[in-house]
Scaffold this motif. Sequence first.
Motif, short mmCIF file in Angstrom:
data_model
loop_
_atom_site.label_atom_id
_atom_site.label_comp_id
_atom_site.label_asym_id
_atom_site.label_seq_id
_atom_site.Cartn_x
_atom_site.Cartn_y
_atom_site.Cartn_z
N THR A 67 0.55 -1.18 0.25
CA THR A 67 0.26 0.09 -0.07
C THR A 67 0.72 0.96 0.27
O THR A 67 1.12 1.72 0.43
N GLY A 68 1.59 1.67 -0.96
CA GLY A 68 3.27 2.09 -0.71
C GLY A 68 3.69 2.66 0.72
O GLY A 68 4.67 3.59 0.05
N THR A 69 4.14 2.32 0.98
CA THR A 69 4.89 1.99 2.48
C THR A 69 5.85 1.51 2.00
O THR A 69 7.35 1.79 2.60
N LEU A 70 6.08 0.78 1.11
CA LEU A 70 7.52 0.20 0.58
C LEU A 70 8.38 1.66 0.45
O LEU A 70 9.81 1.66 0.63
N GLY A 71 7.79 2.52 -0.49
CA GLY A 71 8.51 3.47 -1.34
C GLY A 71 8.73 4.09 -0.18
O GLY A 71 10.00 5.27 -0.44
N HIS A 72 7.86 4.58 0.28
CA HIS A 72 7.50 5.41 1.89
C HIS A 72 8.70 5.38 2.61
O HIS A 72 9.80 6.06 3.11
N THR A 92 -1.60 6.70 1.81
CA THR A 92 -0.66 6.08 2.81
C THR A 92 0.26 7.41 3.60
O THR A 92 0.61 6.05 4.95
N TYR A 93 0.20 8.10 3.33
CA TYR A 93 0.60 9.01 4.34
C TYR A 93 0.27 8.96 5.22
O TYR A 93 0.09 10.07 7.13
N ALA A 94 -2.14 8.84 5.33
CA ALA A 94 -2.66 9.71 6.41
C ALA A 94 -3.49 7.98 6.64
O ALA A 94 -3.60 7.72 7.70
N ILE A 95 -3.27 7.12 6.10
CA ILE A 95 -4.75 6.17 6.15
C ILE A 95 -3.21 5.08 6.68
O ILE A 95 -3.33 4.20 7.42
N ALA A 96 -2.24 4.38 6.39
CA ALA A 96 -1.79 3.04 6.35
C ALA A 96 -0.91 3.49 8.11
O ALA A 96 -0.74 2.10 8.49
N ALA A 100 -1.12 -0.44 10.65
CA ALA A 100 0.58 -1.84 10.75
C ALA A 100 1.39 -0.43 11.19
O ALA A 100 1.50 0.60 11.04
N ALA A 101 2.24 -1.71 11.64
CA ALA A 101 3.44 -0.65 12.72
C ALA A 101 4.52 -0.37 11.35
O ALA A 101 4.64 -0.90 10.91
N LEU A 102 4.59 0.56 11.03
CA LEU A 102 5.07 0.95 9.99
C LEU A 102 7.00 1.28 10.85
O LEU A 102 7.08 1.75 11.99
N SER A 153 -7.03 -0.77 -4.39
CA SER A 153 -5.31 -0.87 -4.84
C SER A 153 -4.95 -1.55 -4.02
O SER A 153 -3.54 -1.09 -3.08
N GLY A 154 -5.52 -1.83 -2.71
CA GLY A 154 -4.85 -2.67 -0.95
C GLY A 154 -5.57 -2.80 -0.33
O GLY A 154 -6.15 -1.66 -0.10
N ILE A 155 -4.87 -2.98 1.04
CA ILE A 155 -5.94 -2.51 2.04
C ILE A 155 -5.33 -1.33 2.68
O ILE A 155 -3.72 -1.11 3.16
N GLY A 156 -6.00 -0.58 2.95
CA GLY A 156 -5.88 0.62 3.24
C GLY A 156 -5.83 1.84 2.36
O GLY A 156 -5.20 2.58 2.34
#
Length: 318
Positions: A67-72, A92-96, A100-102, A153-156
């Motif tokens: 959900t975009g977090t790999l790129g972030h 990604t910046y507001a929902i993820a 999950a623990a990032l 587009s993915g969970i979240g």
Amino acid sequence: MRRRTLLAGLALPAIARAQGAYPDRPVTIVNPWPAGGSSDSVARILAQRMSADLGQPFVVENRPGATGTLGHNYVARARPDGATLLVGTNSTYAIAPHLAALPYDNATAFTGVSLLASSPQILCLHPSVPAQDLTGFLALARAKPDGFSFGTSGIGGTSHLATEMLMAMAGVSMLHVPYRGGGPSAQALLAGETQVTFIDLITALPFMASGQARPIGTSTARRAALAPEVPTIAEAGLPGFESSTDFAMLAPAGTPEPVIRVLASASAAALRAPEVATKLEAAGIAILAEGPVEWPGYFSREVGKWGDIIKARNIRAP
């Protein structure tokens, strides 16, 4: 407007020289989603203009996943010198962070350069679904709980949260099928793997025109200028429904303020350049161009809004 845009563009090289000749080498803009989606289009249109204005290549690199977090995470760990940037979405910046623990903290790992633009989503059906509008589809869904599957587009992702909001407001239940981005999710609908999907307008338009996807509602409070025949979901029977995909440019925390100023000025000038504005508006994307000053307030509101929905729907990451 045109004169101001031209003057702003001419001033950019001078601003860069005054701030230490930034950029003095190629700049990578990371898009944390697969090629073919709306964020990819926004990033590439913007990069092309910024390359011309600032005299260095701005190259888009796709780093999709989670959900975009790999790129972030990649950008969060990059050297804060302006050579690596991110064009991310609110999914990604507001929902993820609620799911999950990032390995990074969105609130402290990035500096907001610009809230670039916003896009409505179109709720689309596969042509095999025997409904012509939202009311008809919701009647079918209520009569057959979990009888339809919806792609996201993915969970979240914003498409997921928009569908969760719709199900809660309409009192229906459907099966969630997450994909690795908006492009793959749209393709799954076209192939009949799913029956209903929120698709960003920029991606949905050609499928709507060809009849491969049947639009039954626009996610934003107003109808999309490029699809005025499609009622808003609020108009179609769910008052108060509103969702959008927002695009923002972020830099690693610690990026020098002069570099942020150059990037904010350059991105705003690029968004207002006639050819860029024409391309984005033709895709139904509304230009926002809000800078570093406005970012903290927007970010706080967006995080709170989606956090409330996630809590109410008891959404969990896998």
